[in-house]
Design a protein around this motif. Structure first.
Motif, PDB file in Angstrom:
ATOM      1  N   ASN A   4       0.869  -1.191   0.000  1.00 33.30           N
ATOM      2  CA  ASN A   4       0.000   0.000   0.000  1.00 33.30           C
ATOM      3  C   ASN A   4       0.895   1.227   0.000  1.00 33.30           C
ATOM      4  O   ASN A   4       1.790   1.348   0.822  1.00 33.30           O
ATOM      5  N   ILE A   5       0.647   2.118  -0.931  1.00 32.70           N
ATOM      6  CA  ILE A   5       1.470   3.338  -0.954  1.00 32.70           C
ATOM      7  C   ILE A   5       0.717   4.497  -0.299  1.00 32.70           C
ATOM      8  O   ILE A   5       1.316   5.448   0.198  1.00 32.70           O
ATOM      9  N   ILE A   6      -0.613   4.377  -0.299  1.00 30.65           N
ATOM     10  CA  ILE A   6      -1.430   5.399   0.373  1.00 30.65           C
ATOM     11  C   ILE A   6      -2.347   4.694   1.373  1.00 30.65           C
ATOM     12  O   ILE A   6      -3.007   3.710   1.027  1.00 30.65           O
ATOM     13  N   ASP A   7      -2.344   5.194   2.586  1.00 26.88           N
ATOM     14  CA  ASP A   7      -3.177   4.594   3.628  1.00 26.88           C
ATOM     15  C   ASP A   7      -3.915   5.711   4.365  1.00 26.88           C
ATOM     16  O   ASP A   7      -3.286   6.545   5.022  1.00 26.88           O
ATOM     17  N   VAL A   8      -5.207   5.747   4.211  1.00 28.13           N
ATOM     18  CA  VAL A   8      -6.013   6.805   4.826  1.00 28.13           C
ATOM     19  C   VAL A   8      -6.958   6.190   5.839  1.00 28.13           C
ATOM     20  O   VAL A   8      -7.667   5.239   5.525  1.00 28.13           O
TER      21      VAL A   8
END
Lengths: 331, 264
Positions: A4-8
């Motif tokens: 995962n490169i973006i985790d919100v």
């Protein structure tokens, strides 16, 4: 396994908005006393984006797509929740993070207006610590990919909108970021320029495995680039998943226009149990659920005298338009 | 951000902004003529004040010319760097293009304070120095190492104070969006700096020393030129400059937390 490169997580954002009553009285009142209220524009959203994914953010104007992108790239501080992009907290805007991302906005430009784009490219190269040789190599490669090698030496103010947008892309990509945030990159471009830009983004994604987060009101951008979409409605996520699943869900039936050999055949077909939309002489339009298309067509071709048939897909703009006004999609 | 990178980027800033300005030759020519006429006009105005008085606020005409010289240098610096860059901050914030600055791996204050340059301001700086050299001759000032060092320190401090004030006002744009008027007021106060501080009433002197430190900007460097300045005043100017620079820097970093970017 793809990372995962973006985790919100549970992200929210509120803005203080001042409102003004109409008329002179309202203006005077507004001048002395500003009535502000806190407006929650992003409401507790969570999602993850994997490395190399191209994700489209869909939503009506003011739904919160751009605010999400600006929080992801660190321009706006979140009010609540957490964001991790490439392992960094975006709003800290650390040098290593900034060297990994880029933001391209269709309606704003960073190129120096009076100079040829090449000057802006070299300026950006020095900001990103690239030596002249490396910068030259990258400019050559990207300008060939974008097909703007002839326009590099013409002042920006003399370039067409399409050429300018391509130059903006080059300026934003010279440091070879691995996360791209694109906010309506094809805004105002003609059909050919839009297609070329999409082609470039596909190629860039394929060659560099860069992650792309995209907002656009042109459905063709979304359908040709994004396998996954995140639909935003009034600051909340109404759908997060594959685009084709969404399309199937939103458009479960297809319309089939069948041209029968005679009007008698059309009447026979009309009475055979299919859902008929309309019938004009020997032409009949029926509606069939997507999952029964193959079997139904077999039945029709085996049992009726058919001259021709046309399968009509509902326009994709119309289908996605529904996303912009609906709140939940349970798929 | 390291010094080597800063210099490299600044070299590019100089190159691109000079190239941009040189695209419009007539504009540069008009700016140069304006700078010369403005200096002649200012000296003429000053001479009118001294027509019936030998002294204004204890200063002779020849001494007051030093203030005019320092004012011209500062105005040149204002026109070369502050005006093209710091007024752009308002535009950056109103139009949301500050986004591009904030997403670059470079100090945002460095970027927005030095990206542009107006070459016609250089002439004003040169004219200011010519006037100062002329004043040194007519006032028979001895040039020594300590004189040069102190003059340089006080002029650098003046630039620092002026920059901080301007930058501070521009930063408030993040909340108030439009602050052109405040910058115009600051520029008007700077015009006042062409006259010796002693020529104003006591209350105005306090105002221009404490609230808007115009006194520090022109009068103290001029006093240094004439050998009239006491060391505590110079020390105070250095302290005020440091406080102003540090405060404006901290204020900028604080304000950025409230930057909401323009809507698209």
């Amino acid at each position: 396994m793809v990372q995962n490169i973006i985790d919100v997580r549970n992200l929210s954002k509120s803005f203080d908005i001042s409102s003004k009553e109409p008329g002179l009285k309202g203006t005077i009142k507004h001048f002395f006393i500003r009535q502000t209220k806190s407006l929650k524009v992003i409401k507790n959203i969570s999602f993850e984006i994997k490395e190399g994914e191209i994700v489209g953010f869909l939503g009506a104007n003011g739904a919160g797509k751009t605010t999400i992108l600006k929080m992801l790239c660190g321009l706006i501080y979140p009010s609540e929740g957490s964001i991790l992009v490439s392992g960094h907290l975006p709003f800290r805007r650390k040098e290593n993070f900034l060297k990994n991302i880029t933001l391209i906005m269709g309606q704003k430009q960073q190129l120096i207006w009076d100079l040829p784009p090449i000057e802006s490219f070299y300026l950006n190269a020095s900001i990103y610590d690239l030596d002249k040789f490396e910068a030259k190599k990258r400019i050559k490669r990207l300008s060939e990919m974008l097909e703007i090698d002839q326009e590099l030496f013409i002042p920006v103010r003399k370039l067409s909108l399409g050429q300018r947008m391509k130059s903006e892309l080059l300026a934003a990509l010279i440091h070879e970021p691995n996360v791209l945030f694109l906010d309506e990159p094809t805004l105002g471009l003609d059909i050919n320029a839009q297609r070329n830009l999409r082609k470039f983004l596909q190629k860039y994604n394929k060659e560099t495995n860069a992650t792309i987060c995209l907002t656009s009101h042109y459905m063709k951008d979304i359908t040709s680039l994004c396998k996954r979409v995140i639909c935003v409605h009034e600051g909340a996520i109404s759908y997060d998943g594959k685009l084709d699943l969404l399309l199937k869900k939103l458009s479960p039936v297809k319309e089939i226009l069948i041209v029968c050999r005679s009007e008698e055949d059309a009447i026979k077909l009309e009475n055979s149990g299919f859902t008929v939309k309309n019938k004009i002489k020997n032409e009949i339009t029926i509606k069939i659920e997507n999952r029964f298309i193959t079997s139904s067509l077999k039945t029709i071709l085996n049992n009726f005298e058919i001259e021709d048939l046309f399968i009509n897909e509902p326009p994709i703009d119309e289908i996605i338009g529904k996303v912009l006004i609906k709140k939940d999609y349970d798929i | 951000m390291n010094l080597r990178k800063s210099l490299k980027v600044y070299k590019k800033f100089l190159h691109t902004s000079l190239a941009s300005e040189l695209e419009y030759k007539t504009n540069i020519l008009v700016d140069l003529i304006t700078a010369i006429l403005s200096l002649i006009g200012s000296i003429f105005l000053l001479s009118i004040f001294f027509q019936n008085n030998d002294y204004i606020g204890g200063w002779e005409f020849e001494q007051a010319l030093i203030i005019q010289g320092i004012y011209t240098i500062l105005n040149g610096i204002t026109n070369t760097w502050f005006n093209p860059n710091l007024t752009e901050i308002v535009k950056h914030i109103r139009e949301g293009t500050l986004d591009f600055v904030l997403l670059k791996p470079i100090d945002s204050q460095f970027f927005i304070s030095l990206k542009k340059i107006n070459p016609s301001g250089f002439l004003e700086i040169m004219l200011g120095f010519f006037l100062l050299f002329f004043c040194i001759r007519i006032n028979q000032i001895n040039i020594s190492l300590s004189f040069l060092t102190l003059s340089l320190i006080t002029i650098i401090c003046s630039i620092g104070i002026l920059y901080s004030l301007w930058f501070f006002i521009s930063t408030t744009t993040i909340w108030f969006v439009k602050t052109w008027n405040a910058i115009e007021v600051l520029r008007s106060f700077l015009y006042i700096g062409r006259f010796p501080l002693n020529s104003f009433s006591f209350s105005l002197r306090i105002f221009f020393s404490v609230f808007i430190p115009i006194a520090f900007i022109t009068t103290i460097p001029s006093e240094v030129f004439l050998g009239l300045s006491q060391s505590w005043k110079i020390l105070l100017e250095v302290i005020v400059t440091t406080v102003f620079l540090v405060t404006s820097r901290k204020f900028w970093l604080f304000a950025l937390k409230f930057y909401s970017s323009a809507s698209s």
